[in-house]
Write a protein that holds these residues in place. Structure first.
Motif, PDB file in Angstrom:
ATOM      1  N   TYR A   1      85.651  -5.472   4.354  1.00  0.00           N
ATOM      2  CA  TYR A   1      86.261  -5.857   2.911  1.00  0.00           C
ATOM      3  C   TYR A   1      86.274  -4.472   2.500  1.00  0.00           C
ATOM      4  CZ  TYR A   1      85.206 -10.554   3.667  1.00  0.00           C
ATOM      5  OH  TYR A   1      85.174 -11.957   4.006  1.00  0.00           O
ATOM      6  N   VAL A   2      87.220  -4.197   1.509  1.00  0.00           N
ATOM      7  CA  VAL A   2      87.219  -2.864   0.813  1.00  0.00           C
ATOM      8  C   VAL A   2      87.317  -3.158  -0.640  1.00  0.00           C
ATOM      9  CG1 VAL A   2      88.798  -0.813   0.137  1.00  0.00           C
ATOM     10  CG2 VAL A   2      88.714  -1.872   2.459  1.00  0.00           C
ATOM     11  N   ASN A   3      86.095  -2.741  -1.110  1.00  0.00           N
ATOM     12  CA  ASN A   3      85.683  -2.959  -2.675  1.00  0.00           C
ATOM     13  C   ASN A   3      85.644  -1.648  -3.301  1.00  0.00           C
ATOM     14  OD1 ASN A   3      85.405  -5.592  -2.309  1.00  0.00           O
ATOM     15  ND2 ASN A   3      83.221  -5.347  -1.502  1.00  0.00           N
ATOM     16  N   ARG A   4      86.817  -0.816  -3.386  1.00  0.00           N
ATOM     17  CA  ARG A   4      87.008   0.294  -4.285  1.00  0.00           C
ATOM     18  C   ARG A   4      88.052   0.170  -5.328  1.00  0.00           C
ATOM     19  NH1 ARG A   4      84.896   4.941  -1.390  1.00  0.00           N
ATOM     20  NH2 ARG A   4      85.537   5.719  -3.563  1.00  0.00           N
ATOM     21  N   ASN A   5      87.461   0.662  -6.422  1.00  0.00           N
ATOM     22  CA  ASN A   5      88.261   0.515  -7.790  1.00  0.00           C
ATOM     23  C   ASN A   5      89.209   1.823  -7.870  1.00  0.00           C
ATOM     24  OD1 ASN A   5      87.131  -1.668  -8.346  1.00  0.00           O
ATOM     25  ND2 ASN A   5      85.484  -0.910  -9.502  1.00  0.00           N
ATOM     26  N   ASN A   6      88.761   2.882  -7.388  1.00  0.00           N
ATOM     27  CA  ASN A   6      89.620   4.190  -7.693  1.00  0.00           C
ATOM     28  C   ASN A   6      90.623   4.462  -6.427  1.00  0.00           C
ATOM     29  OD1 ASN A   6      87.934   4.818  -5.566  1.00  0.00           O
ATOM     30  ND2 ASN A   6      86.944   6.683  -6.520  1.00  0.00           N
ATOM     31  N   ILE A   7      91.312   3.486  -5.966  1.00  0.00           N
ATOM     32  CA  ILE A   7      92.122   3.636  -4.911  1.00  0.00           C
ATOM     33  C   ILE A   7      93.555   3.805  -5.419  1.00  0.00           C
ATOM     34  CG2 ILE A   7      93.608   2.695  -2.820  1.00  0.00           C
ATOM     35  CD1 ILE A   7      90.765   1.595  -2.030  1.00  0.00           C
ATOM     36  N   PRO A   8      94.343   4.897  -5.210  1.00  0.00           N
ATOM     37  CA  PRO A   8      95.527   5.092  -6.072  1.00  0.00           C
ATOM     38  C   PRO A   8      96.594   3.847  -5.843  1.00  0.00           C
ATOM     39  CG  PRO A   8      95.120   6.942  -4.856  1.00  0.00           C
ATOM     40  CD  PRO A   8      94.109   5.938  -4.430  1.00  0.00           C
ATOM     41  N   SER A   9      97.465   3.786  -6.636  1.00  0.00           N
ATOM     42  CA  SER A   9      98.238   2.391  -6.693  1.00  0.00           C
ATOM     43  C   SER A   9      99.549   2.459  -5.400  1.00  0.00           C
ATOM     44  CB  SER A   9      99.088   2.318  -7.914  1.00  0.00           C
ATOM     45  OG  SER A   9      99.564   3.274  -8.215  1.00  0.00           O
ATOM     46  N   TYR A  10      99.704   3.608  -5.092  1.00  0.00           N
ATOM     47  CA  TYR A  10     100.615   3.729  -3.749  1.00  0.00           C
ATOM     48  C   TYR A  10     100.059   3.563  -2.691  1.00  0.00           C
ATOM     49  CZ  TYR A  10      98.652   8.680  -3.234  1.00  0.00           C
ATOM     50  OH  TYR A  10      97.735   9.495  -2.882  1.00  0.00           O
ATOM     51  N   ILE A  11      98.835   3.163  -2.566  1.00  0.00           N
ATOM     52  CA  ILE A  11      98.146   2.793  -1.265  1.00  0.00           C
ATOM     53  C   ILE A  11      97.877   1.579  -1.216  1.00  0.00           C
ATOM     54  CG2 ILE A  11      96.189   3.066   0.235  1.00  0.00           C
ATOM     55  CD1 ILE A  11      95.783   6.136  -1.051  1.00  0.00           C
ATOM     56  N   GLN A  12      98.452   0.739  -0.448  1.00  0.00           N
ATOM     57  CA  GLN A  12      98.086  -0.678  -0.160  1.00  0.00           C
ATOM     58  C   GLN A  12      96.840  -0.948   0.820  1.00  0.00           C
ATOM     59  OE1 GLN A  12     101.358  -2.542   2.108  1.00  0.00           O
ATOM     60  NE2 GLN A  12     100.318  -4.696   1.839  1.00  0.00           N
ATOM     61  N   VAL A  13      96.116  -1.790   0.075  1.00  0.00           N
ATOM     62  CA  VAL A  13      94.810  -2.215   0.747  1.00  0.00           C
ATOM     63  C   VAL A  13      94.672  -3.378   1.556  1.00  0.00           C
ATOM     64  CG1 VAL A  13      92.267  -2.604   0.662  1.00  0.00           C
ATOM     65  CG2 VAL A  13      93.213  -0.778  -0.886  1.00  0.00           C
TER      66      VAL A  13
ATOM     67  N   ASP B   1     108.959  16.009   6.846  1.00  0.00           N
ATOM     68  CA  ASP B   1     109.985  16.735   6.017  1.00  0.00           C
ATOM     69  C   ASP B   1     110.519  17.645   6.760  1.00  0.00           C
ATOM     70  OD1 ASP B   1     107.943  16.486   2.788  1.00  0.00           O
ATOM     71  OD2 ASP B   1     109.171  14.957   3.772  1.00  0.00           O
ATOM     72  N   THR B   2     109.954  18.547   7.846  1.00  0.00           N
ATOM     73  CA  THR B   2     110.574  19.721   8.474  1.00  0.00           C
ATOM     74  C   THR B   2     111.487  19.021   9.462  1.00  0.00           C
ATOM     75  OG1 THR B   2     108.705  19.986   9.829  1.00  0.00           O
ATOM     76  CG2 THR B   2     108.608  21.094   7.888  1.00  0.00           C
ATOM     77  N   LYS B   3     111.482  17.822  10.208  1.00  0.00           N
ATOM     78  CA  LYS B   3     112.049  17.368  11.226  1.00  0.00           C
ATOM     79  C   LYS B   3     112.777  16.223  10.896  1.00  0.00           C
ATOM     80  CE  LYS B   3     109.538  19.909  13.843  1.00  0.00           C
ATOM     81  NZ  LYS B   3     109.532  20.865  14.654  1.00  0.00           N
ATOM     82  N   THR B   4     112.691  15.568   9.942  1.00  0.00           N
ATOM     83  CA  THR B   4     113.567  14.344   9.532  1.00  0.00           C
ATOM     84  C   THR B   4     113.667  14.309   8.154  1.00  0.00           C
ATOM     85  OG1 THR B   4     111.851  12.838   9.252  1.00  0.00           O
ATOM     86  CG2 THR B   4     112.517  12.992  11.542  1.00  0.00           C
ATOM     87  N   ILE B   5     114.933  13.585   7.880  1.00  0.00           N
ATOM     88  CA  ILE B   5     114.978  13.268   6.402  1.00  0.00           C
ATOM     89  C   ILE B   5     115.330  11.957   6.065  1.00  0.00           C
ATOM     90  CG2 ILE B   5     116.480  15.641   6.124  1.00  0.00           C
ATOM     91  CD1 ILE B   5     119.024  13.947   6.352  1.00  0.00           C
ATOM     92  N   GLU B   6     115.220  11.584   4.711  1.00  0.00           N
ATOM     93  CA  GLU B   6     115.457  10.224   4.175  1.00  0.00           C
ATOM     94  C   GLU B   6     114.484   9.316   5.012  1.00  0.00           C
ATOM     95  OE1 GLU B   6     119.285   9.063   4.439  1.00  0.00           O
ATOM     96  OE2 GLU B   6     120.038  11.107   3.529  1.00  0.00           O
ATOM     97  N   LEU B   7     113.116   9.366   4.913  1.00  0.00           N
ATOM     98  CA  LEU B   7     112.240   8.372   5.768  1.00  0.00           C
ATOM     99  C   LEU B   7     110.936   8.297   4.429  1.00  0.00           C
ATOM    100  CD1 LEU B   7     111.518   6.989   8.155  1.00  0.00           C
ATOM    101  CD2 LEU B   7     110.089   8.490   8.879  1.00  0.00           C
ATOM    102  N   LYS B   8     111.102   7.089   4.142  1.00  0.00           N
ATOM    103  CA  LYS B   8     110.012   6.567   3.041  1.00  0.00           C
ATOM    104  C   LYS B   8     108.857   6.338   3.815  1.00  0.00           C
ATOM    105  CE  LYS B   8     109.002   3.355  -0.391  1.00  0.00           C
ATOM    106  NZ  LYS B   8     108.092   2.548  -0.191  1.00  0.00           N
ATOM    107  N   ILE B   9     107.554   6.913   3.176  1.00  0.00           N
ATOM    108  CA  ILE B   9     106.327   6.953   3.898  1.00  0.00           C
ATOM    109  C   ILE B   9     105.535   5.991   3.108  1.00  0.00           C
ATOM    110  CG2 ILE B   9     104.093   7.908   4.738  1.00  0.00           C
ATOM    111  CD1 ILE B   9     106.033  10.559   5.068  1.00  0.00           C
ATOM    112  N   SER B  10     105.068   4.878   3.711  1.00  0.00           N
ATOM    113  CA  SER B  10     103.814   4.127   3.001  1.00  0.00           C
ATOM    114  C   SER B  10     102.868   4.250   3.268  1.00  0.00           C
ATOM    115  CB  SER B  10     104.458   2.588   2.997  1.00  0.00           C
ATOM    116  OG  SER B  10     104.656   2.208   4.159  1.00  0.00           O
ATOM    117  N   TYR B  11     101.582   4.108   2.465  1.00  0.00           N
ATOM    118  CA  TYR B  11     100.357   4.209   2.864  1.00  0.00           C
ATOM    119  C   TYR B  11      99.539   2.965   3.071  1.00  0.00           C
ATOM    120  CZ  TYR B  11     101.577   8.839   1.965  1.00  0.00           C
ATOM    121  OH  TYR B  11     102.293  10.342   2.176  1.00  0.00           O
ATOM    122  N   VAL B  12      98.577   2.624   3.879  1.00  0.00           N
ATOM    123  CA  VAL B  12      97.931   1.317   4.040  1.00  0.00           C
ATOM    124  C   VAL B  12      96.636   1.682   4.451  1.00  0.00           C
ATOM    125  CG1 VAL B  12      97.669  -0.904   5.252  1.00  0.00           C
ATOM    126  CG2 VAL B  12     100.093   0.095   4.588  1.00  0.00           C
TER     127      VAL B  12
END
Length: 98
Positions: A28-40, A10-21
């Motif tokens: 195997y990832v077997n978790r139910n409480n992972i937020p929806s904005y994080i791709q597993v 945010d301090t160095k660049t602008i307009e860059l969408k960050i996605s989380y993976v």
């Protein structure tokens, strides 16, 4: 890590969408409480995810490369030379001529 990346980007660049993976190629990832904005991406869907990345129609953009450079310059690296890297290069010349 999320807060660090957002503060640096945010301090160095602008307009860059960050996605989380969460990437677990050999697990195997077997978790139910992972937020929806994080791709597993785990062993069940890794090949599909990798093929999708290969089919991206556009190459890396300047802003993405600039953001990667900013992240790397703000990180600390602890590195050391391994003993096996200190092999004398002349040793191979001696054994090949015999």
């Amino acid at each position: 890590m999320n807060y660090f990346i957002q503060s640096v980007i945010d301090t160095k660049t602008i307009e860059l969408k960050i996605s989380y993976v969460i990437l677990a190629q050999n697990a195997y990832v077997n978790r139910n409480n992972i937020p929806s904005y994080i791709q597993v991406v785990d062993q069940t869907n890794f090949d599909k995810w990798k093929k999708m990345l290969k089919r991206q129609p556009s190459p890396n953009k300047f802003k993405q490369l600039k953001a990667a450079q900013i992240l790397l310059t703000n990180c600390v690296t602890s590195a050391y030379t391994r003993p096996e890297w200190d092999v004398d290069e002349n040793q191979w010349d001696q054994t090949s001529s015999e």
